[in-house]
Design a protein around this motif. Structure first.
Motif, PDB file in Angstrom:
ATOM      1  N   ASP A 287      34.840 -23.521 -15.662  1.00 50.06           N
ATOM      2  CA  ASP A 287      34.070 -24.463 -16.478  1.00 50.06           C
ATOM      3  C   ASP A 287      34.924 -24.857 -17.679  1.00 50.06           C
ATOM      4  N   PHE A 288      34.751 -26.095 -18.127  1.00 45.66           N
ATOM      5  CA  PHE A 288      35.529 -26.647 -19.248  1.00 45.66           C
ATOM      6  C   PHE A 288      35.498 -25.726 -20.472  1.00 45.66           C
ATOM      7  N   ILE A 289      34.313 -25.195 -20.812  1.00 47.40           N
ATOM      8  CA  ILE A 289      34.168 -24.382 -22.030  1.00 47.40           C
ATOM      9  C   ILE A 289      35.006 -23.096 -21.966  1.00 47.40           C
ATOM     10  N   ASN A 290      35.383 -22.689 -20.738  1.00 55.36           N
ATOM     11  CA  ASN A 290      36.178 -21.461 -20.582  1.00 55.36           C
ATOM     12  C   ASN A 290      37.680 -21.724 -20.476  1.00 55.36           C
ATOM     13  N   ALA A 291      38.084 -22.979 -20.697  1.00 56.53           N
ATOM     14  CA  ALA A 291      39.492 -23.340 -20.487  1.00 56.53           C
ATOM     15  C   ALA A 291      40.285 -23.537 -21.779  1.00 56.53           C
ATOM     16  N   LEU A 292      39.641 -23.293 -22.927  1.00 56.38           N
ATOM     17  CA  LEU A 292      40.297 -23.608 -24.209  1.00 56.38           C
ATOM     18  C   LEU A 292      40.685 -22.369 -25.014  1.00 56.38           C
ATOM     19  N   GLY A 293      40.515 -21.181 -24.414  1.00 55.75           N
ATOM     20  CA  GLY A 293      40.773 -19.932 -25.140  1.00 55.75           C
ATOM     21  C   GLY A 293      42.214 -19.753 -25.587  1.00 55.75           C
ATOM     22  N   GLY A 294      43.156 -20.367 -24.866  1.00 56.98           N
ATOM     23  CA  GLY A 294      44.553 -20.240 -25.258  1.00 56.98           C
ATOM     24  C   GLY A 294      44.958 -21.206 -26.353  1.00 56.98           C
ATOM     25  N   LEU A 295      44.071 -22.159 -26.635  1.00 56.70           N
ATOM     26  CA  LEU A 295      44.398 -23.227 -27.585  1.00 56.70           C
ATOM     27  C   LEU A 295      43.700 -23.071 -28.930  1.00 56.70           C
ATOM     28  N   LEU A 296      42.483 -22.500 -28.906  1.00 55.50           N
ATOM     29  CA  LEU A 296      41.644 -22.477 -30.105  1.00 55.50           C
ATOM     30  C   LEU A 296      41.023 -21.103 -30.337  1.00 55.50           C
ATOM     31  N   PRO A 297      40.665 -20.790 -31.597  1.00 55.24           N
ATOM     32  CA  PRO A 297      39.869 -19.580 -31.851  1.00 55.24           C
ATOM     33  C   PRO A 297      38.537 -19.690 -31.104  1.00 55.24           C
ATOM     34  N   ARG A 298      38.089 -18.580 -30.549  1.00 58.50           N
ATOM     35  CA  ARG A 298      36.881 -18.591 -29.707  1.00 58.50           C
ATOM     36  C   ARG A 298      35.677 -19.202 -30.411  1.00 58.50           C
ATOM     37  N   LYS A 299      35.560 -18.924 -31.714  1.00 60.67           N
ATOM     38  CA  LYS A 299      34.360 -19.336 -32.451  1.00 60.67           C
ATOM     39  C   LYS A 299      34.194 -20.851 -32.531  1.00 60.67           C
ATOM     40  N   ILE A 300      35.312 -21.578 -32.554  1.00 59.30           N
ATOM     41  CA  ILE A 300      35.220 -23.028 -32.748  1.00 59.30           C
ATOM     42  C   ILE A 300      35.106 -23.802 -31.429  1.00 59.30           C
ATOM     43  N   ILE A 301      35.324 -23.112 -30.308  1.00 59.60           N
ATOM     44  CA  ILE A 301      35.335 -23.804 -29.002  1.00 59.60           C
ATOM     45  C   ILE A 301      34.029 -24.547 -28.714  1.00 59.60           C
ATOM     46  N   PRO A 302      32.835 -23.934 -28.893  1.00 60.82           N
ATOM     47  CA  PRO A 302      31.594 -24.686 -28.611  1.00 60.82           C
ATOM     48  C   PRO A 302      31.468 -25.971 -29.431  1.00 60.82           C
ATOM     49  N   ALA A 303      31.890 -25.918 -30.700  1.00 62.36           N
ATOM     50  CA  ALA A 303      31.798 -27.101 -31.573  1.00 62.36           C
ATOM     51  C   ALA A 303      32.752 -28.197 -31.103  1.00 62.36           C
ATOM     52  N   VAL A 304      33.957 -27.808 -30.694  1.00 63.59           N
ATOM     53  CA  VAL A 304      34.936 -28.789 -30.196  1.00 63.59           C
ATOM     54  C   VAL A 304      34.440 -29.407 -28.895  1.00 63.59           C
ATOM     55  N   VAL A 305      33.900 -28.581 -28.017  1.00 65.92           N
ATOM     56  CA  VAL A 305      33.368 -29.069 -26.735  1.00 65.92           C
ATOM     57  C   VAL A 305      32.238 -30.067 -26.978  1.00 65.92           C
ATOM     58  N   GLN A 306      31.324 -29.708 -27.880  1.00 64.70           N
ATOM     59  CA  GLN A 306      30.197 -30.600 -28.184  1.00 64.70           C
ATOM     60  C   GLN A 306      30.691 -31.928 -28.754  1.00 64.70           C
ATOM     61  N   GLN A 307      31.646 -31.862 -29.677  1.00 68.82           N
ATOM     62  CA  GLN A 307      32.166 -33.069 -30.310  1.00 68.82           C
ATOM     63  C   GLN A 307      32.908 -33.964 -29.307  1.00 68.82           C
TER      64      GLN A 307
END
Length: 409
Positions: A287-307
């Motif tokens: 899933d897209f939300i699980n693909a950004l862990g190498g790029l961003l701090p975990r805490k900000i991923i939901p906000a970036v995905v939503q935006q």
């Protein structure tokens, strides 16, 4: 020459010691049990003494009334400040951005050096709160404190602004200035955290970001951009980068402000897109939300995905070029809607204060009341972060002390 200095902060201590060096009898009125309360907390307790730069650079970092400071900086430059503290037993070091600190990283060393110096010069420190000025026939005649009048030939007001009132900066100096017929530009917070209009920051509370770029727009026009460190809080944005940005945001209420955060400033758009493609390739079945862990701090991923506008459960291998472009834009321009600043009590410095049009820039003496001088943050001059506000305090305090002591009795 009998001189009273009101306020035992950076400007007041410098003014008092300087006047006493010139042979004046100096009484320093200070509310707190110890002098230098606000100095103690500057630079996170390390005390950013000044900036190791030339006078022109100082002036470029003073957005409000820089020309007023020409004489003061000529009298006591950053090099002079550094030489002063080194000569008084405080070894200094220069860090990123030419910020100067004590080698010990202890603001107490700066305060102790000033305290020992003023005592050696014979300054009398009285722990009483100044209540009012004594004015007779258009000139200052002393100050009232603790129900008693302290007569003086000259009075130097160095009470600070209205920020950090627990340190004694309660805005009394503005009242004294008005008593003497001065105009006071309404004080507002500067170098202060920002309040968010929405709820994004609350969800990210406690997340600190290093090496990001913050850009501020005023009515759509770029007014500030810099790299550094920032922090998300329950109310909005804080951290060194945000405090610097706030100094440029002076018209809340009449103008609209937008903050954008470049989460990956070291990568241009093309390079970042390649990085995304590489990460997506590793997580093509996720899933897209699980693909950004190498790029961003975990805490900000939901906000970036939503935006980004992409459904968090979209399979990575189905993300389109247009969707990737939207994500790329979010990473380089993460938006935070800002509604205002935190209260003045939380500000590092105050913008506003005694109008400099009514104070002589060559002497710091009042043009409205003979024998009355002003120094430091009580004046309508303030600067960006980096040691420049303390430089203003040292320079105006030095000049006020010299000129008050050298005037005719």
């Amino acid at each position: 020459m009998n001189i009273i200095v009101i306020g035992g902060g950076a400007a007041g201590l410098m003014a008092a010691g300087t006047a006493a060096e010139q042979g004046a009898r100096v009484t320093l009125l200070e509310t707190n049990e110890k002098v230098g309360r606000k100095l103690f907390i500057t630079g996170k307790g390390r005390c950013n003494v000044c900036n190791d730069c030339d006078v022109q650079t100082v002036l470029q970092n003073v957005p409000v009334n820089p020309r007023f400071l020409y004489s003061a900086l000529g009298c006591f430059s950053p090099a002079d400040v550094m030489a002063f503290f080194e000569a008084h037993g405080v070894p200094l070091k220069t860090e990123r951005g030419n910020r100067v600190f004590p080698v010990s990283d202890k603001s107490a060393d700066i305060i102790d050096a000033l305290f020992i110096w003023v005592k050696r010069q014979g300054v009398t420190i009285v722990q009483k709160t100044a209540e009012s000025l004594e004015i007779a026939d258009g000139r200052v005649a002393g100050a009232r404190a603790g129900g008693r009048v302290y007569p003086a030939d000259r009075v130097i007001v160095a009470t600070g602004g209205a920020s950090y009132p627990q340190t004694g900066s309660t805005g009394d100096g503005y009242r004294f200035a008005r008593e003497a017929g001065h105009t006071v530009v309404p004080p507002n917070p500067s170098l202060v955290p920002l309040v968010e209009a929405g709820e994004t920051c609350r969800a990210l509370m406690g997340l600190s970001l290093r090496n990001v770029q913050v850009t501020v727009f005023e009515d759509g026009k770029l007014i500030f951009s810099d790299f550094g460190e920032m922090l998300f809080t329950h109310f909005g944005l804080s951290g060194p980068l945000i405090l610097s940005a706030s100094a440029h945001m002076r018209h809340f209420g009449s103008k609209a402000y937008r903050v954008e955060i470049d989460l990956k400033p070291a990568l241009d758009g093309k390079t970042l897109d390649k990085r995304l493609l590489s990460d997506f390739d590793k997580h093509k079945n996720s899933d897209f939300i699980n693909a950004l862990g190498g790029l961003l701090p975990r805490k900000i991923i939901p906000a970036v995905v939503q935006q980004s506008g992409i459904d968090p459960h979209t399979k990575v291998n189905t993300i389109t070029k247009a969707q990737r472009a939207s994500l790329l834009h979010t990473l380089k321009h993460f938006p935070v809607a800002v509604s205002g600043k935190r209260p003045i009590a939380e500000a590092i410095v105050t913008t506003g204060g005694v109008s400099v049009r009514e104070v002589s820039p060559k002497t710091m003496e009042s043009k409205k009341c003979a024998g009355l001088y002003f120094a430091g943050e009580v004046l309508d001059v303030d600067a960006y972060t980096g040691g420049f506000n303390l430089q203003i305090a040292w320079s105006t305090g030095r000049l006020a002390g010299l000129c008050a002591a050298q005037g005719e009795e």
